[in-house]
Motif scaffolding. Structure first.
Motif, short mmCIF file in Angstrom:
data_model
loop_
_atom_site.label_atom_id
_atom_site.label_comp_id
_atom_site.label_asym_id
_atom_site.label_seq_id
_atom_site.Cartn_x
_atom_site.Cartn_y
_atom_site.Cartn_z
N ASN A 2 0.84 -1.19 0.00
CA ASN A 2 0.00 0.00 0.00
C ASN A 2 0.88 1.26 0.00
O ASN A 2 2.09 1.19 0.23
N LEU A 4 1.10 3.79 2.03
CA LEU A 4 1.75 4.14 3.29
C LEU A 4 3.01 3.31 3.51
O LEU A 4 4.04 3.83 3.94
N GLU A 5 2.93 2.04 3.18
CA GLU A 5 4.12 1.20 3.30
C GLU A 5 5.19 1.67 2.30
O GLU A 5 6.38 1.70 2.61
N GLN A 103 0.05 -5.48 10.04
CA GLN A 103 -1.08 -4.56 10.13
C GLN A 103 -2.18 -4.93 9.16
O GLN A 103 -1.93 -5.26 8.01
N LEU A 106 -4.69 0.28 8.87
CA LEU A 106 -3.89 1.47 9.14
C LEU A 106 -4.74 2.69 9.48
O LEU A 106 -4.22 3.72 9.86
N GLU A 107 -6.07 2.53 9.35
CA GLU A 107 -6.98 3.59 9.77
C GLU A 107 -7.39 3.43 11.24
O GLU A 107 -8.19 4.19 11.75
N ARG A 123 -4.85 8.36 13.66
CA ARG A 123 -4.79 7.06 13.00
C ARG A 123 -3.34 6.65 12.80
O ARG A 123 -2.45 7.49 12.69
N ALA A 125 -2.18 5.68 10.10
CA ALA A 125 -1.81 6.28 8.82
C ALA A 125 -1.28 7.70 8.99
O ALA A 125 -0.30 8.09 8.33
N GLU A 126 -1.89 8.48 9.86
CA GLU A 126 -1.43 9.85 10.10
C GLU A 126 -0.02 9.86 10.70
O GLU A 126 0.81 10.70 10.35
N ILE A 128 2.27 7.59 10.30
CA ILE A 128 3.22 7.20 9.25
C ILE A 128 3.52 8.39 8.35
O ILE A 128 4.68 8.66 8.01
#
Length: 170
Positions: A2, A4-5, A103, A106-107, A123, A125-126, A128
């Motif tokens: 994804n 983010l990764e 994971q 991520l949300e 979150r 995600a934020e 990261i």
């Protein structure tokens, strides 16, 4: 993978690229004083590593006040050689990549108790995105510091990452 990764992979790659540039220079450059955001390149790298460690602890369940208490003393600990920074970054990068592999959401929300800004829901995600943004900001500081010390930096933009790692988003 994804996005983010992929951003974490970019963060790892860009940090390695800037450290490789420092490694090409005389060893004394790492601790040469400069009038900038940090007194030396070593201090900048130590700060980045300490903050990355702090956010890793938060993502893995440690409260932010406790993570800060653990990691912020490392902010001022500098290492003698660039190779020691490579080792620290490699270890932490592996921890992040292992975390990512585990994971599913991520949300996912967590309550972040930031002693400097207050309490808020955030979150994974934020966090990261902040982690990567923080690293980009300080790699910019390092590039400026290198120029002040009479050395060229190295391009470590996300767009260069695309071309050197074109198979990461497929």
């Amino acid at each position: 993978m994804n996005y983010l990764e992929e951003m974490v992979h970019y963060h790892v790659w860009a940090s390695q690229i800037i450290m490789q540039r420092i490694q090409e220079l005389p060893a004394s450059v790492l601790h040469q004083e400069v009038n900038s955001s940090f007194p030396t390149l070593a201090h900048a790298l130590s700060h980045m590593n300490a903050v990355d460690q702090m956010w890793y602890l938060v993502l893995t369940g440690t409260s932010m006040p406790e993570a800060l208490q653990i990691c912020m003393p490392r902010n001022e600990e500098t290492f003698a050689t660039i190779e020691e920074y490579f080792e620290r970054y490699a270890e932490l990068s592996n921890q992040y990549l292992t975390w990512f592999s585990q994971q599913t959401d991520l949300e996912q929300l967590l309550l972040l108790d930031n002693p400097f800004a207050g309490v808020r829901q955030t979150r994974f995600a934020e966090i990261i995105l902040h982690l990567v943004n923080h690293g980009t900001y300080h790699r910019g500081n390092i590039s400026t510091m290198l120029r002040q010390l009479g050395h060229a930096s190295v391009m470590n933009d996300y767009s260069r990452f695309w071309y050197e790692n074109s198979n990461t988003s497929e």
